[in-house]
Design an enzyme around this catalytic site. Sequence first.
Site, short mmCIF file in Angstrom:
data_model
loop_
_atom_site.label_atom_id
_atom_site.label_comp_id
_atom_site.label_asym_id
_atom_site.label_seq_id
_atom_site.Cartn_x
_atom_site.Cartn_y
_atom_site.Cartn_z
N ASP A 331 35.28 -40.32 27.79
CA ASP A 331 35.89 -39.00 27.72
C ASP A 331 37.40 -39.14 27.92
O ASP A 331 37.86 -39.92 28.76
CB ASP A 331 35.28 -38.14 28.84
CG ASP A 331 35.68 -36.70 28.75
OD1 ASP A 331 35.27 -36.04 27.78
OD2 ASP A 331 36.41 -36.23 29.64
N GLU A 360 37.46 -40.61 23.14
CA GLU A 360 38.38 -39.61 22.63
C GLU A 360 39.80 -40.15 22.79
O GLU A 360 40.24 -40.38 23.92
CB GLU A 360 38.27 -38.32 23.44
CG GLU A 360 36.94 -37.60 23.30
CD GLU A 360 36.92 -36.32 24.14
OE1 GLU A 360 36.61 -35.26 23.57
OE2 GLU A 360 37.20 -36.37 25.34
#
Length: 667
Positions: A331, A360
Amino acid sequence: KYYSNKDEIYNTYDKNDLGFTYSKEKTTFKVWAPAASQVLLKLYSTGSYREDNATVLSMKQMHMDPTNGVWSVTVEGDLHGIYYTYIIQNGKKQNETQDVYSKATGVNSKRSMVVDLERTNPDGWENDKHIFVDKQTQAIIWEVHVRDFSISLTSGVSRQNRGTYLAFTEKDTKVPCTDAPTCLSYLQELGITHVQLNPVYDYGSVDERTGTEYNWGYDPVNYCVPEGSYSTDPYHGEVRIKEFKEMVKALHEAGIGVVMDVVYNHMYSADDSCFEKTVPEYYFRKHGNRYLNSSGCGNVTASEKLMYRKYMVDSLKYWVEEYHIDGFRFDLMACHDIDTLNLIREELDKIDPRILMYGEPWTADNGDNGISGDDCCSKANAKKLSDRIAMFNDDMRNGIKGGSDDDTKGYVQGSSNDTYKLLAGMMGASSDTFGRWAKCPTQCITYASAHDNLTLWDKLLKSNYNHDYNTKDTSIIDQNKLCATLVLMSLGIPFMLAGEEFARTKHGDHNSYRSPDSVNAIDWSRTLRYKDLVAYYKGLIRIRKNSELLTCCTPEAVHKTYMTYNGKVIAGTMANIDNPKNDYKFMAIVVNNTNEKSAFELKSNYELPNKWYAIADHDVATGKAFRAFDSSNFEIRPQSALVLVDAESYDKINGNKDQDSIAEYIL
Ligand code: CA
């Protein structure tokens, strides 16, 4: 400096025995607390909040050198099932905290637990095998939340297991009163290679005692402990461990790998975290008294600090070795520094280089990251990272369907605004011609939907019908199919939100992180209502799995791909002239987003074949040839796609047996 660099003050510790080391005869506890003047170990008989007759033992610094930082105590006897905390005196502050290296906890994670991990292994665990793909681009990833997967009645899962890890272990589940498979059986038929689970480490936003609360779980508390609310008993720390392993084992037996979504970039609360209570002012990036907030969640951790970096490595290796996890999705990966992610890659490679790593490539707030833009894991820095650390390609995502939550249109809705970003993405973001940030396609996650933002179906409804989420129009299905073609027939690693393939809707809720089950739960009856769409995805997945061309990894292979866009039609031709593995020599992907039939010409740096077969169009995707074309110049129907292969290779591979069913292409 945005943070005080305490690595210059504290001695770090590099052995792998922080936390507890268990044997039936004794357990040794070790905690790194270099700023502490006193550390006590408190032993409890239960893991809940109730005060009980705790035993308090004092811990000693491991060496006479006061800067060593590790405190230790050994307790005789079999401590399996004993709960514990540390009481740590840092300056004038005294805190009781669970162990940073907790492996098990009681309910709501207040107390750690000593666990004999051997006793948490389900039957047959010793035979459980990782599911890996040889090349990252062979992975086809389906993202799902544990509770969403089975909480609906339509899942056909037994009442006691709905919403839990154990739902993944139920076989032959069906939509009630139908033959339509759900859950694990459904996934086996769909053909995806990996599930990516939304957070399954212990998080803080759900009261584990209720059984009804919902959250996505992007608020970590204990990184090495499974979340309790997905277990059938959150009170006894060993239960969730065993049930988590049962889930992994069932998925592995079905041939499906398990990717964990890991959120090392921030925590539920910095001040209340075991990290801050154990070593104040160390694990989080700060500016003066203010926690930096590039995570957008109130704090950002400091991956560049040696002991947090070590913690990330230790924790990830633990999930791989103890729980047989097959990959990780990071993340807000740009909150982390490049050295840490490359180190993690090296350390995981020592276990198996096929373990998936991707994330990400952005932060939630670029101005507040605390590390230089040159040092963070963003797309701009992809070339500094291992070619087996992949990144979500948001440029391509937007090129496909427009902005994630607004009503703008992308290529599939007829726009040509961002088509060149789409073309770059179809090349795995690895082509110098169309714009490149990846070294090669193994660095590029190709997708049209994820848990964040509108579901693909809702986005298509919003952009076509101005927020009317009840519209029934089959042209939306055509657009959904074009998305499927663009994601699954491109270079890179395809990824989708669970249910993209059966028009999953959250009724326009674009950020459902704490919305009720009525919004989030997967409605498995939609696999029946949209079975044509499911079959289409299934067919494209099968085609992809059989194609060396689509899963090519190297820059050299990318150079053999020729993309064209004539203002209407996208046509990409892939060539594999040497054809070492008996694959197609040529494959072509053609997409027309206009409302009229359009002419185009396939192009390549190689001499093209004079006969092509279609193995998918906008109606069906079977992988079997059903139309023949006798040139590389042709027309394509409105709002449609074609997947073509060269007839010579096809006949060679399939032995001419499909000839009778192949018709000439008629517009
Ligand atoms: Ca929890």
